[in-house]
Design a protein around this motif. Structure first.
Motif, PDB file in Angstrom:
ATOM      1  N   ASN A 154       0.821  -1.204   0.000  1.00  0.00           N
ATOM      2  CA  ASN A 154       0.000   0.000   0.000  1.00  0.00           C
ATOM      3  C   ASN A 154       0.859   1.260   0.000  1.00  0.00           C
ATOM      4  OD1 ASN A 154      -2.408  -1.377  -0.020  1.00  0.00           O
ATOM      5  ND2 ASN A 154      -2.571  -1.450   2.204  1.00  0.00           N
ATOM      6  N   PHE A 155       1.965   1.200   0.697  1.00  0.00           N
ATOM      7  CA  PHE A 155       2.859   2.344   0.752  1.00  0.00           C
ATOM      8  C   PHE A 155       3.421   2.638  -0.639  1.00  0.00           C
ATOM      9  CE2 PHE A 155       7.101   4.190   1.476  1.00  0.00           C
ATOM     10  CZ  PHE A 155       6.703   5.344   2.141  1.00  0.00           C
ATOM     11  N   VAL A 156       3.774   1.618  -1.365  1.00  0.00           N
ATOM     12  CA  VAL A 156       4.331   1.783  -2.705  1.00  0.00           C
ATOM     13  C   VAL A 156       3.260   2.340  -3.645  1.00  0.00           C
ATOM     14  CG1 VAL A 156       5.353   0.566  -4.684  1.00  0.00           C
ATOM     15  CG2 VAL A 156       6.043  -0.039  -2.364  1.00  0.00           C
ATOM     16  N   ASN A 157       2.034   1.853  -3.526  1.00  0.00           N
ATOM     17  CA  ASN A 157       0.932   2.358  -4.365  1.00  0.00           C
ATOM     18  C   ASN A 157       0.666   3.830  -4.071  1.00  0.00           C
ATOM     19  OD1 ASN A 157       0.555  -0.112  -5.631  1.00  0.00           O
ATOM     20  ND2 ASN A 157      -1.026  -0.787  -4.191  1.00  0.00           N
ATOM     21  N   ALA A 158       0.735   4.215  -2.817  1.00  0.00           N
ATOM     22  CA  ALA A 158       0.524   5.607  -2.436  1.00  0.00           C
ATOM     23  C   ALA A 158       1.608   6.483  -3.042  1.00  0.00           C
ATOM     24  CB  ALA A 158       0.501   5.735  -0.922  1.00  0.00           C
ATOM     25  N   LEU A 159       2.837   6.004  -3.028  1.00  0.00           N
ATOM     26  CA  LEU A 159       3.939   6.775  -3.613  1.00  0.00           C
ATOM     27  C   LEU A 159       3.770   6.936  -5.120  1.00  0.00           C
ATOM     28  CD1 LEU A 159       7.047   5.407  -1.677  1.00  0.00           C
ATOM     29  CD2 LEU A 159       5.942   7.629  -1.428  1.00  0.00           C
ATOM     30  N   GLU A 160       3.196   5.935  -5.770  1.00  0.00           N
ATOM     31  CA  GLU A 160       3.002   6.008  -7.220  1.00  0.00           C
ATOM     32  C   GLU A 160       1.907   7.019  -7.589  1.00  0.00           C
ATOM     33  OE1 GLU A 160       2.235   2.019  -8.476  1.00  0.00           O
ATOM     34  OE2 GLU A 160       4.316   1.398  -8.246  1.00  0.00           O
ATOM     35  N   LYS A 161       0.959   7.256  -6.685  1.00  0.00           N
ATOM     36  CA  LYS A 161      -0.139   8.190  -6.949  1.00  0.00           C
ATOM     37  C   LYS A 161       0.252   9.654  -6.735  1.00  0.00           C
ATOM     38  CE  LYS A 161      -3.836   4.976  -5.809  1.00  0.00           C
ATOM     39  NZ  LYS A 161      -4.978   4.709  -4.940  1.00  0.00           N
ATOM     40  N   ILE A 162       1.324   9.878  -6.038  1.00  0.00           N
ATOM     41  CA  ILE A 162       1.730  11.252  -5.700  1.00  0.00           C
ATOM     42  C   ILE A 162       1.934  12.123  -6.931  1.00  0.00           C
ATOM     43  CG2 ILE A 162       3.576  12.637  -4.679  1.00  0.00           C
ATOM     44  CD1 ILE A 162       3.739  10.573  -2.464  1.00  0.00           C
ATOM     45  N   PRO A 163       2.640  11.702  -7.979  1.00  0.00           N
ATOM     46  CA  PRO A 163       2.815  12.582  -9.151  1.00  0.00           C
ATOM     47  C   PRO A 163       1.482  12.974  -9.799  1.00  0.00           C
ATOM     48  CG  PRO A 163       4.377  10.782  -9.241  1.00  0.00           C
ATOM     49  CD  PRO A 163       3.448  10.479  -8.112  1.00  0.00           C
ATOM     50  N   GLY A 164       0.515  12.078  -9.845  1.00  0.00           N
ATOM     51  CA  GLY A 164      -0.797  12.396 -10.417  1.00  0.00           C
ATOM     52  C   GLY A 164      -1.529  13.440  -9.576  1.00  0.00           C
ATOM     53  N   ILE A 165      -1.446  13.294  -8.270  1.00  0.00           N
ATOM     54  CA  ILE A 165      -2.089  14.247  -7.369  1.00  0.00           C
ATOM     55  C   ILE A 165      -1.433  15.616  -7.495  1.00  0.00           C
ATOM     56  CG2 ILE A 165      -2.505  14.802  -4.942  1.00  0.00           C
ATOM     57  CD1 ILE A 165      -2.806  11.777  -4.465  1.00  0.00           C
ATOM     58  N   ILE A 166      -0.129  15.637  -7.599  1.00  0.00           N
ATOM     59  CA  ILE A 166       0.599  16.906  -7.767  1.00  0.00           C
ATOM     60  C   ILE A 166       0.167  17.582  -9.062  1.00  0.00           C
ATOM     61  CG2 ILE A 166       2.876  17.914  -8.206  1.00  0.00           C
ATOM     62  CD1 ILE A 166       4.013  15.862  -6.231  1.00  0.00           C
ATOM     63  N   ALA A 167       0.007  16.817 -10.130  1.00  0.00           N
ATOM     64  CA  ALA A 167      -0.412  17.383 -11.418  1.00  0.00           C
ATOM     65  C   ALA A 167      -1.818  17.978 -11.306  1.00  0.00           C
ATOM     66  CB  ALA A 167      -0.360  16.318 -12.501  1.00  0.00           C
ATOM     67  N   GLN A 168      -2.710  17.289 -10.601  1.00  0.00           N
ATOM     68  CA  GLN A 168      -4.071  17.809 -10.418  1.00  0.00           C
ATOM     69  C   GLN A 168      -4.039  19.142  -9.681  1.00  0.00           C
ATOM     70  OE1 GLN A 168      -6.239  14.803  -8.326  1.00  0.00           O
ATOM     71  NE2 GLN A 168      -6.579  13.536 -10.147  1.00  0.00           N
ATOM     72  N   TYR A 169      -3.268  19.213  -8.616  1.00  0.00           N
ATOM     73  CA  TYR A 169      -3.186  20.463  -7.851  1.00  0.00           C
ATOM     74  C   TYR A 169      -2.546  21.582  -8.666  1.00  0.00           C
ATOM     75  CZ  TYR A 169      -4.941  18.577  -3.463  1.00  0.00           C
ATOM     76  OH  TYR A 169      -5.757  18.049  -2.507  1.00  0.00           O
ATOM     77  N   GLU A 170      -1.576  21.258  -9.496  1.00  0.00           N
ATOM     78  CA  GLU A 170      -0.966  22.282 -10.345  1.00  0.00           C
ATOM     79  C   GLU A 170      -1.978  22.825 -11.362  1.00  0.00           C
ATOM     80  OE1 GLU A 170       2.505  20.362 -11.918  1.00  0.00           O
ATOM     81  OE2 GLU A 170       3.717  20.884 -10.173  1.00  0.00           O
TER      82      GLU A 170
END
Length: 80
Positions: free
Chosen positions: A2-18
């Protein structure tokens, strides 16, 4: 895992916020223009309020009972 999956989602979340930030930044100049715009009716409203207060005082003064001497024109005789 789960930790690895969460880390993989971070770039997508950052792009949404940008993207959200870019949209909001585009609105900032328009909103600042609205805020800095002077109100055309503000001075007229202040003048009308002062006239209203003056008229209110005048009406109150005319409606207030006039303080007259109840013995106007009469002499008071006293028994001493």
């Amino acid at each position: 895992m789960n930790f690895v999956n969460a880390l993989e989602k971070i770039p997508g979340i950052i792009a949404q916020y940008e993207e959200r930030t870019a949209k909001l930044k585009a609105d900032v100049p328009q909103l600042e223009a609205i805020i800095s715009k002077t109100r055309g009716k503000e001075d007229e409203l202040k003048q009308l309020k002062s006239e209203l207060a003056a008229l209110d005082r005048k009406i109150a003064a005319e409606l207030a009972p006039k303080q007259e001497n109840p013995n106007d024109g009469e002499e008071i005789k006293r028994d001493d």
